[in-house]
Design an enzyme around this catalytic site. Structure first.
Site, PDB file in Angstrom:
ATOM      1  N   ASP A  35       0.838  -1.199   0.000  1.00  0.00           N
ATOM      2  CA  ASP A  35       0.000   0.000   0.000  1.00  0.00           C
ATOM      3  C   ASP A  35       0.877   1.255   0.000  1.00  0.00           C
ATOM      4  OD1 ASP A  35      -2.185  -1.656   0.203  1.00  0.00           O
ATOM      5  OD2 ASP A  35      -2.357  -1.443   2.387  1.00  0.00           O
TER       6      ASP A  35
HETATM    7  N1  URA Z   1      -1.303  -5.908   3.875  1.00  0.00           N
HETATM    8  C1  URA Z   1      -1.788  -4.651   3.876  1.00  0.00           C
HETATM    9  O1  URA Z   1      -2.803  -4.373   4.459  1.00  0.00           O
HETATM   10  N2  URA Z   1      -1.078  -3.714   3.201  1.00  0.00           N
HETATM   11  C2  URA Z   1       0.079  -3.965   2.556  1.00  0.00           C
HETATM   12  O2  URA Z   1       0.680  -3.058   1.977  1.00  0.00           O
HETATM   13  C3  URA Z   1       0.555  -5.280   2.580  1.00  0.00           C
HETATM   14  C4  URA Z   1      -0.160  -6.238   3.245  1.00  0.00           C
END
Ligand code: URA
Length: 240
Positions: free
Chosen positions: A107
């Site tokens: 993310d």
């Molecule tokens: N899980 C999440 O919620 N975000 C990420 O970036 C990776 C795994």
């Protein structure tokens, strides 16, 4: 000797096997350079000029690169975006020319280990849901993480869309109103870690990926820094 490299390294970088496997192929007399059989991996050649053949087939030289990045927050895991800075934008030109792309996504507000490569086959193997490559995360959690959560994650939790996750291995580092944890999961659904904690009534406030399979983030890389994988790390990924 500028622009020359060892022939075994060139072939290994091009996906013909580990250096040890290449050594065997060379010994068997299956490699020709400019028409001559080559048995010594340490021979230096210019891959862009020499004509390399494996088992009589001419191999077109294409540099395959593997980069480990410590992804900072505020950057998206994509190759190109009109408005937002991407992880590929962080790379220097001499890497960008090989068209690397991120293997999977973190993310925008997640930090940590991100692999970039132009090796589509390896990327596919690491991401294929069936392979269940484990991913290790470190997180700060708003809310007290308890032994009860460890059990729930072990059994798999039901996300808000009804999907039941595979078992996750939760380790509590600090348990109070701002908990710290490590979590190993074997799948990569959208926002998975955040949604798993939401499923037990808690909120991820900071998230960092520490490892993918046995490949661990090099903690000496500062946020936004990157480097090529060394041969041992590449073997870890390829031989899993
Ligand atoms: N899980 C999440 O919620 N975000 C990420 O970036 C990776 C795994």
């Amino acid at each position: 000797m500028a622009n020359t490299q060892r022939v075994d390294k060139i072939l290994s970088n091009m996906g013909y096997g580990t250096r040890r496997e290449i050594k065997q192929i060379l010994k068997q007399g299956r490699i020709k350079v400019d028409g001559d059989v080559v048995k010594e991996g340490k021979l230096h050649i210019n891959p862009k000029e020499a004509k390399i053949e494996v088992d009589g087939e001419w191999v077109e030289y294409k540099e395959i690169i593997y980069i480990m990045m410590n992804k900072p927050q505020g950057i998206i895991s994509a190759s190109f975006d009109k408005r937002v800075k991407t992880v590929v934008d962080l790379l220097s030109e001499n890497y960008k020319i090989f068209d690397p792309f991120p293997v999977g996504r973190l993310d925008k507000d997640t930090e940590g280990l991100l692999l970039l490569t132009n090796d589509g086959k390896l990327a596919h193997e690491l991401l294929a849901p069936k392979k269940h490559v484990p991913k290790t995360y470190y997180a700060h959690i708003e809310g007290t993480v308890t032994e009860d959560d460890i059990v729930k994650f072990e059994e798999g939790v039901v996300l808000e869309d009804g999907y039941k996750t595979l078992p996750g291995k939760l380790k509590i580092i600090k348990s109070d109103s701002n908990s710290e944890i490590e979590l190993i999961i074997h799948e990569g659904k959208f926002h998975q870690v955040k949604r798993m904690f939401e499923a037990v009534g808690k909120k991820v406030t900071y998230l960092k990926r520490l490892a993918m399979g046995d490949l661990a983030l090099d903690e000496s890389l500062r946020l936004g820094e990157y480097r090529e994988l060394i041969e041992e790390e590449l073997n870890i990924l390829k031989n899993r």
